[in-house]
Scaffold this motif. Sequence first.
Motif: not given
Length: 112
Positions: A50-52, A56-58, A71-76, A80-81
């Motif tokens: 999933d490109c996601g 990005l805003s979520r 909470l970093g990018y990977a977990d966020a 979100a996904c």
Amino acid sequence: MQTLLFNDPGPFIVPMGILGEITYLIEKRLGHHVLEAFIEDLAAGSFQLDCGEPDLSRISQLIKRYADLPLGYADAAVIACAERSGKKVLTLDFKHFSVVEREGKIEVLPQR
């Protein structure tokens, strides 16, 4: 957890933005042969990438909301996904994901 995976028909969604982190951890902790098997599974369609871009805003909102964890990018990206796709999060990182789960946004598996 293994039984859970065998009983769940999927699809298992992997946010593209964390693929590098996943493959690094697999190779580092489980070895090159497991990494090869994971890549083969990706190529065979066992996981849905999933490109996601819609997330990005979520992701940004989640990083701000849970800055105290942090909470970093990977977990966020995973959260979100999962929120968007209505799926569960399969993880062993209960520290971050269980906080979000308590707010009713996602379901974390395996349940503790």
